[in-house]
Design a protein around this motif. Sequence first.
Motif, PDB file in Angstrom:
ATOM      1  N   ASP A 210       0.824  -1.207   0.000  1.00 50.74           N
ATOM      2  CA  ASP A 210       0.000   0.000   0.000  1.00 50.74           C
ATOM      3  C   ASP A 210       0.857   1.255   0.000  1.00 50.74           C
ATOM      4  O   ASP A 210       0.331   2.357   0.024  1.00 50.74           O
ATOM      5  CB  ASP A 210      -0.932   0.012   1.224  1.00 50.74           C
ATOM      6  CG  ASP A 210      -2.087  -0.955   1.047  1.00 50.74           C
ATOM      7  OD1 ASP A 210      -2.316  -1.405  -0.087  1.00 50.74           O
ATOM      8  OD2 ASP A 210      -2.764  -1.263   2.036  1.00 50.74           O
ATOM      9  N   GLY A 211       2.171   1.074   0.049  1.00 47.98           N
ATOM     10  CA  GLY A 211       3.064   2.209  -0.111  1.00 47.98           C
ATOM     11  C   GLY A 211       3.629   2.781   1.169  1.00 47.98           C
ATOM     12  O   GLY A 211       4.202   3.861   1.162  1.00 47.98           O
ATOM     13  N   ALA A 212       3.483   2.073   2.304  1.00 50.65           N
ATOM     14  CA  ALA A 212       3.981   2.607   3.566  1.00 50.65           C
ATOM     15  C   ALA A 212       5.433   2.187   3.784  1.00 50.65           C
ATOM     16  O   ALA A 212       5.775   1.023   3.593  1.00 50.65           O
ATOM     17  CB  ALA A 212       3.112   2.116   4.712  1.00 50.65           C
ATOM     18  N   ALA A 328     -12.773   8.727  -8.686  1.00 55.75           N
ATOM     19  CA  ALA A 328     -12.052   9.993  -8.603  1.00 55.75           C
ATOM     20  C   ALA A 328     -10.946   9.986  -9.643  1.00 55.75           C
ATOM     21  O   ALA A 328     -10.444   8.936 -10.018  1.00 55.75           O
ATOM     22  CB  ALA A 328     -11.465  10.172  -7.221  1.00 55.75           C
TER      23      ALA A 328
ATOM     24  N   LEU B 100      -4.331   5.148  -0.404  1.00 56.25           N
ATOM     25  CA  LEU B 100      -4.408   6.477  -1.029  1.00 56.25           C
ATOM     26  C   LEU B 100      -3.661   7.495  -0.195  1.00 56.25           C
ATOM     27  O   LEU B 100      -2.980   8.377  -0.712  1.00 56.25           O
ATOM     28  CB  LEU B 100      -5.874   6.903  -1.173  1.00 56.25           C
ATOM     29  CG  LEU B 100      -6.734   6.006  -2.063  1.00 56.25           C
ATOM     30  CD1 LEU B 100      -8.171   6.484  -2.038  1.00 56.25           C
ATOM     31  CD2 LEU B 100      -6.203   6.000  -3.482  1.00 56.25           C
ATOM     32  N   GLN B 101      -3.783   7.354   1.144  1.00 51.29           N
ATOM     33  CA  GLN B 101      -3.095   8.303   2.025  1.00 51.29           C
ATOM     34  C   GLN B 101      -1.587   8.197   1.881  1.00 51.29           C
ATOM     35  O   GLN B 101      -0.869   9.173   2.034  1.00 51.29           O
ATOM     36  CB  GLN B 101      -3.512   8.061   3.471  1.00 51.29           C
ATOM     37  CG  GLN B 101      -4.900   8.604   3.751  1.00 51.29           C
ATOM     38  CD  GLN B 101      -5.521   8.004   4.973  1.00 51.29           C
ATOM     39  OE1 GLN B 101      -5.009   7.033   5.533  1.00 51.29           O
ATOM     40  NE2 GLN B 101      -6.638   8.552   5.402  1.00 51.29           N
ATOM     41  N   GLN B 102      -1.123   6.976   1.593  1.00 53.39           N
ATOM     42  CA  GLN B 102       0.317   6.824   1.422  1.00 53.39           C
ATOM     43  C   GLN B 102       0.819   7.605   0.223  1.00 53.39           C
ATOM     44  O   GLN B 102       1.978   7.959   0.151  1.00 53.39           O
ATOM     45  CB  GLN B 102       0.692   5.338   1.269  1.00 53.39           C
ATOM     46  CG  GLN B 102       0.365   4.484   2.460  1.00 53.39           C
ATOM     47  CD  GLN B 102       0.636   5.184   3.765  1.00 53.39           C
ATOM     48  OE1 GLN B 102       1.759   5.606   4.021  1.00 53.39           O
ATOM     49  NE2 GLN B 102      -0.383   5.335   4.598  1.00 53.39           N
ATOM     50  N   GLN B 103      -0.074   7.828  -0.765  1.00 52.60           N
ATOM     51  CA  GLN B 103       0.342   8.606  -1.935  1.00 52.60           C
ATOM     52  C   GLN B 103       0.154  10.091  -1.700  1.00 52.60           C
ATOM     53  O   GLN B 103       0.319  10.889  -2.636  1.00 52.60           O
ATOM     54  CB  GLN B 103      -0.474   8.170  -3.149  1.00 52.60           C
ATOM     55  CG  GLN B 103      -0.195   6.748  -3.562  1.00 52.60           C
ATOM     56  CD  GLN B 103      -1.005   6.337  -4.787  1.00 52.60           C
ATOM     57  OE1 GLN B 103      -1.338   7.155  -5.623  1.00 52.60           O
ATOM     58  NE2 GLN B 103      -1.318   5.059  -4.891  1.00 52.60           N
ATOM     59  N   LEU B 105      -2.492  11.918  -1.366  1.00 57.71           N
ATOM     60  CA  LEU B 105      -3.503  12.555  -2.202  1.00 57.71           C
ATOM     61  C   LEU B 105      -4.327  13.493  -1.328  1.00 57.71           C
ATOM     62  O   LEU B 105      -4.434  13.278  -0.128  1.00 57.71           O
ATOM     63  CB  LEU B 105      -4.408  11.481  -2.809  1.00 57.71           C
ATOM     64  CG  LEU B 105      -3.705  10.504  -3.737  1.00 57.71           C
ATOM     65  CD1 LEU B 105      -4.650   9.423  -4.201  1.00 57.71           C
ATOM     66  CD2 LEU B 105      -3.126  11.248  -4.931  1.00 57.71           C
ATOM     67  N   THR B 109      -9.996  13.933  -2.627  1.00 55.21           N
ATOM     68  CA  THR B 109      -9.840  12.850  -3.598  1.00 55.21           C
ATOM     69  C   THR B 109      -9.972  11.504  -2.906  1.00 55.21           C
ATOM     70  O   THR B 109     -10.640  10.588  -3.405  1.00 55.21           O
ATOM     71  CB  THR B 109      -8.453  12.944  -4.262  1.00 55.21           C
ATOM     72  OG1 THR B 109      -8.227  14.288  -4.649  1.00 55.21           O
ATOM     73  CG2 THR B 109      -8.356  12.023  -5.452  1.00 55.21           C
TER      74      THR B 109
END
Lengths: 632, 362
Positions: A210-212, A328, B100-103, B105, B109
């Motif tokens: 998830d990108g953490a 979105a 999404l928060q990790q990106q 944004l 959005t």
Amino acid sequence: MSGTTHVPALRPPVRERVTERVPGFFYAAVAPTLLAVLLVVGVPLGYSLFLSLNRINPITHRWLFVGFGNYAALPGNAELWAALGRTAYFAALSVAGTTALGMVFALLLNARFVGRGVLRSVVLVPWAMASVSVGVLWSFLFAGDFGGVNGVLNDLGFPSLATPWLGDGFRALNLVALVHVWNQAPLRALMLLAGLQSMPASLHKAAMLDGAGPVRRFVAITLPWLKPNLLFISIIATINALMAFDVLWIMTRGGPGSATTVLAWLGYLTAFQFFKFGEGAAILYVLTLLSFVLAILYFAVLGPRRAAPVRADGLTALPGGQGRHGMAALPPFRPRTRLLPRPVARVLAQGGFWAVALLVFLWSALPVAALLLMSLTPASDLIRTPASMVPSTITLDNFVSVLLPGRVAAQASSVQAQRVPLSLLNSFAVGAVVAAVSVVLGTLAGYAFARHDKTPAFKLSLWALLLTRMTPGLTLVLPFFIGFRAAGLIDTRTALMVSYCSFLLPLSTWMMRSYFEGVPRSLDRAALIDGCSRLKALWKILLPVVRPGIVATAIFCFLASWNEFLFALILTSTPRAQTIPVILAGFLSQAQFYTYGPLFAATVLSVAPPVAVAFLFQRYLVQGALSGSVKG
Amino acid sequence: MASISIRDVSKSYGALPVLQGLDLDIRDGEFVSFLGPSGCGKSTLLFCIAGLEEISGGAIRLDGQDMGRIPPRDRNIALVFQDYALYPHMRVRENIAFPLQQQRLPAQTVQKQVAWAAELLGLEALLDRSPAELSGGQRQRVAVGRAIVRNPAALLMDEPLSNLDASLRVRMRTEIKRLQRELGMTVVFVTHDQEEAMVLSDRIAVMDAGVLQQFAEPMTVYREPANQFVASFIGSPQMNFLPGPVAGGGMAASSLLGVRPYDLSPTRRPGPDDLTVEGTLTLIEPAGPVTFLDVTLADGSLVKATCPDPRTHQPGEPLTLAVPRGSVSVFNADNGKRTGALAPPSGARVRDGVAEAVAHRA
């Protein structure tokens, strides 16, 4: 119980609410444990309360009932408020220190790397050591004239920095707290490690995808996962800090002045030095109540968390076609910008990891190595001025003088050194018996509690058992002394065995219970159907399954017994029954310089069995910490 | 969405190889299943694509970009775990918003996209619940929601249905398929359930012992299994294997005939293009739509056949079983490879007809 077996017909049939009929076997299984704990802990606790309601003249032995007079006098006692303040400061340092350090240890020891097993064992050593041995070691390291820290400073060429470390009051309080942290952090690490290991690996993997990054994952995943562990660790750490006694006894004895006089020490001083038994008991009872309040908090945390019910409603069928909410407009995925090129970052991360591992290793091992070095140093080197840690030669003389007192010329051996072999034997005998009895009775009771924790009588007594674990020993020790003296058991190993078994029974019961809870009930049922009696089913089928638990429980009980100091100090008076911590403390009371060598040799001997255990059974200790009932 | 190219990928744990020289090309928007018995390396390969495991050799490319040095968080790949891996202390809404928060944004959005995903998956009523309050099927949907919410380059799923009960599993797999069609996602789906793979996939990659056995469309895998492993792994009950000489016509002794039970049935008057075997009926297993028959052949081997009605047969009676020759696969018994379908009987007109058709097409 008979009243609850009849279920009113109107009550809605709720699962688990219907009171199960508990077979007699289970009552028989818990009876010895409950009886022992009630007699040996419950009665003294009551006696202590009674004592706190009296004023006793130590010379005439006249008792004067004063009701709550002793308690009423407490708020006016300025010394008490000061001690309470120091206790709060000490507890705050200790909780913050053990938790932070324990977290670092646990995160490190949860990673996979070469040498993890060894590091896990090394980290456990400061905790496995008796607190008396810890105190002996650090009080010499911090000693003013010949101390180890000053010795190292001299050796490194900074003699101007050498100072009597424990001479300044506030510094002494901080240093004692530091030693307490050194001793206790490994246990917190074990508890946190157990929490980390129960975390599903997929959580971190998912967060990674998830990108953490690592820091974000620690904050967003690991910390919330460990929240219950952290909460109950901080409560346990607070209780342990309140009860800290052994290290204080050895290192500062409440001084200099009253700079390290915490509540426990004040109670001890009042009761056992000033012989104001009633007033002392009142102070110690305040301490006990404080512990109980914290313990009840602890129950609230550890107790069965009310799981939110699973609700299958609310899931609507997938809507076909275009919904109300459009997608979105997400910006195109852009990998994060790096501060450092990946290979550099990787090398830095690796380097940082190994640096932390090295620091943790040194923190745990260096003081123990210093102890070993001092035990091999000629006794005369230890009292050199200026102090130095570099020995003029390496010798086994110290060990010879404590192990084979006959072989040494009379003036080189002290009376105290001659007592070491017997005290080691006493410690072994007491530890072995205590471990055996605790495991047998704790297994029986733990099994019964694991299978019938829903029955009110069992539930209540189980929590009552845990509450007795939170009772400060200082509150119990005076009634113990009086009771054993009446029974003619003062200064016997039997007295020690009886007392240790009774405080360790709650521990062993709780540990075994958690292991039995991991064994499916169907196994019991299969054994019963196949023709076993309950006892035979337990013996033949269940015991082999919970063997790791038995090993862990035996180790914890042996270590606790081996390391215990306060009761051994009060209940024994001659070398006949004295255990090794008492003998070590005795060296310090005699304060003869030439006995430092033998003292360190004896300390090494006192530390050797726990350290061996930490190395051999590290795996079991990590498992044992999972049970959540381990304390101190 | 993206294409995934797997070139000569291998991986080993120490000396133990778990993936050996795998080559796969997954097209953009394709639904591909990795199918195989447990321990065949299918999940490992999935984790390699995600970057959670490192490969020992070869290359994995996403839309042509080599992923070798790219850590998982920078690959823009989403993965639905077998145990869902929902963050237990976050509510459903926070779980879905997390990627999404990790990106970083803007909050608006994030909110809009979470609402989109929640509506798409029918999760709107659950957004403020914690994972502990959800049933298995609900958790599964939340996990899917968290995976698709950031519009990933590819969606990987590691046996996502295996923890659900049977009826729910069938429902959820239909939903997954529909979602994939709707969003045009590239999906890689790991499963050991052949039916799941057949129903869902555009193509199935059958794996065994770290080696790719066959990569083809579901019906091709079923009808023309590349080798004996694929033939026996796909289809239930398992394919029957008969010694080659049964077919006569000079079949080599080292060949094996693969016959699906569904193609083999008792007959009184076999057709000219049928292969027939004789045996004794030993067991009748009515299974509803079909009935399975266990038939012992003259050489003592057991084959499974099917018939529509159990009442027409009695255990112990002699039977003639027939299968159209065209649906019999021939395998080379030495290496297990399929050499083709069984040819029609020599001299038959049909053969000429095929030859004519081939000639015509050419």
